[in-house]
Design a protein around this motif. Structure first.
Motif, PDB file in Angstrom:
ATOM      1  N   LEU A  79       0.849  -1.187   0.000  1.00 46.31           N
ATOM      2  CA  LEU A  79       0.000   0.000   0.000  1.00 46.31           C
ATOM      3  C   LEU A  79       0.887   1.240   0.000  1.00 46.31           C
ATOM      4  CD1 LEU A  79      -2.817   1.339   0.276  1.00 46.31           C
ATOM      5  CD2 LEU A  79      -2.514   1.191   2.760  1.00 46.31           C
ATOM      6  N   VAL A  80       0.714   2.111  -1.012  1.00 52.46           N
ATOM      7  CA  VAL A  80       1.565   3.297  -1.116  1.00 52.46           C
ATOM      8  C   VAL A  80       0.816   4.588  -0.822  1.00 52.46           C
ATOM      9  CG1 VAL A  80       3.192   2.225  -2.714  1.00 52.46           C
ATOM     10  CG2 VAL A  80       1.204   3.453  -3.624  1.00 52.46           C
ATOM     11  N   ARG A  81      -0.531   4.563  -0.936  1.00 52.36           N
ATOM     12  CA  ARG A  81      -1.274   5.783  -0.649  1.00 52.36           C
ATOM     13  C   ARG A  81      -2.759   5.466  -0.503  1.00 52.36           C
ATOM     14  NH1 ARG A  81      -1.968  11.410  -4.186  1.00 52.36           N
ATOM     15  NH2 ARG A  81      -3.096  12.538  -2.563  1.00 52.36           N
ATOM     16  N   THR A  82      -3.447   6.256   0.326  1.00 52.10           N
ATOM     17  CA  THR A  82      -4.899   6.192   0.440  1.00 52.10           C
ATOM     18  C   THR A  82      -5.473   7.582   0.233  1.00 52.10           C
ATOM     19  OG1 THR A  82      -4.901   4.309   1.969  1.00 52.10           O
ATOM     20  CG2 THR A  82      -6.870   5.687   1.921  1.00 52.10           C
ATOM     21  N   ILE A  83      -6.426   7.703  -0.714  1.00 53.81           N
ATOM     22  CA  ILE A  83      -7.128   8.963  -0.949  1.00 53.81           C
ATOM     23  C   ILE A  83      -8.471   8.866  -0.220  1.00 53.81           C
ATOM     24  CG2 ILE A  83      -8.166  10.474  -2.678  1.00 53.81           C
ATOM     25  CD1 ILE A  83      -6.124   9.336  -4.682  1.00 53.81           C
ATOM     26  N   PRO A  84      -8.746   9.738   0.747  1.00 54.87           N
ATOM     27  CA  PRO A  84      -9.975   9.611   1.526  1.00 54.87           C
ATOM     28  C   PRO A  84     -11.208  10.007   0.737  1.00 54.87           C
ATOM     29  CG  PRO A  84      -8.807  11.610   2.133  1.00 54.87           C
ATOM     30  CD  PRO A  84      -7.919  10.875   1.169  1.00 54.87           C
TER      31      PRO A  84
END
Length: 315
Positions: A79-84
């Motif tokens: 996992l490299v990023r989460t956009i809310p």
């Protein structure tokens, strides 16, 4: 031209996506299906309702946001990023990638992201819309299916979609086959539109069946030429759609030991993901060229047990 569409399911507890990195073209015997025997399971974490792949990345939409995973060879997913999500509940209901643009619905907006930097998507367009559950991008057109109907956007400028027309009947998923657009409404069957001119879509027919036995409880519908396939907890349903005004069931509606959770097409193979009691999972590969009504199984991929609802995505 047939669009080999990724499968999108609207269950928020799926934990896995079957990603078949395949090169199969045409029919073959089971012994020749080395590609499907080497299909890879990408375990991308909880809540994955919609997924698409771009380069070495998987973009997983779920109720809390959009997760970006570096998938590598499939054995070391990170996992490299989460956009809310913009607002709470529902989250990302549609995730479709075309070229270096990601099109999605992030409550309450239709959004477009620039994927020039795959690990850091940048939103370049937002427009408030009701829930959009599936998106197809083909040429200069974006087709969006949702609770408010089917919307037809001109994306000549890919970062500035312009709404050109709307069909008021809602849909759960879409499939584009040449100039025919199939709109799957689950329990309400499916409709077929002529979209030669997307600004004036014309309904041609469909399968307006409301009985429990024949309802398409699993979306999306998948289409190849004159045939279409859907599914419910009783099995895979096949249709002859050569004449859209007289779509005909052509399967034997076999009972399945494991209810169907998802469908996809790969070459001349129908990919059928199944689960038993929410624990044991298989993926069947069936040859639609051999018998469109009852495609024979040429390979079964055993996925073992999991605590999730099943492999509800097949990409």
């Amino acid at each position: 031209m047939t669009r080999e569409k990724k499968m999108k399911k609207h269950l928020f507890l799926a934990t896995c996506a079957l990603a078949a990195s395949l090169t199969f073209q045409g029919c073959a015997t089971e012994e020749e299906h080395t590609d499907i025997k080497n299909a890879t399971l990408l375990r991308v974490g909880g809540g994955c309702a919609n997924i698409d792949l771009y380069g070495g990345y998987a973009y997983c939409g779920h109720s809390d946001g959009l997760n970006v995973y570096a998938v590598g060879d499939g054995t070391n997913v990170t996992l490299v990023r989460t956009i809310p999500v913009v607002q709470s509940t529902l989250g990302f209901l549609a995730v479709t990638i075309k070229d270096d643009r990601l099109y999605t619905w992030n409550r309450p907006n239709l959004e477009v992201y620039d994927l020039t930097d795959p690990e850091n998507p940048v939103v370049v367009f937002q427009e408030e819309r009701g829930p959009i559950r599936d998106i197809i991008v083909e040429g200069p057109w974006l087709y969006a299916a949702g609770d408010d109907g089917i919307m037809f956007y001109d994306i000549t400028d890919p970062v500035a979609p312009v709404l050109r027309s709307t069909e008021i009947l809602g849909a759960s998923s879409l499939w584009l086959e040449d100039t025919r657009l199939f709109a799957d409404s689950g329990l309400d069957g499916f409709r077929i539109y002529d979209v030669t001119d997307p600004t004036t879509p014309v309904i041609l027919g469909g399968w307006p069946e409301h009985s429990v036995e024949q309802a398409l409880e699993v979306v999306p519908l998948v289409v190849r030429g004159s045939y279409a396939w859907g599914a419910n907890d009783r099995g895979v349903l096949a249709f002859d759609v050569a004449d859209p005004m007289a779509a005909t069931r052509i399967d034997d509606a076999p009972n399945l030991f494991r209810p169907v959770r998802g469908l996809a097409l790969h070459g001349d193979l129908l990919v059928v993901s199944q689960t038993q009691e929410g624990r044991h999972h298989t993926v069947e590969f069936r040859d639609i060229a051999a018998d469109p009504g009852n495609p024979p199984t040429v390979h079964v991929w055993e996925g073992g047990e999991t605590t999730a609802l099943g492999y509800t995505n097949a990409t």
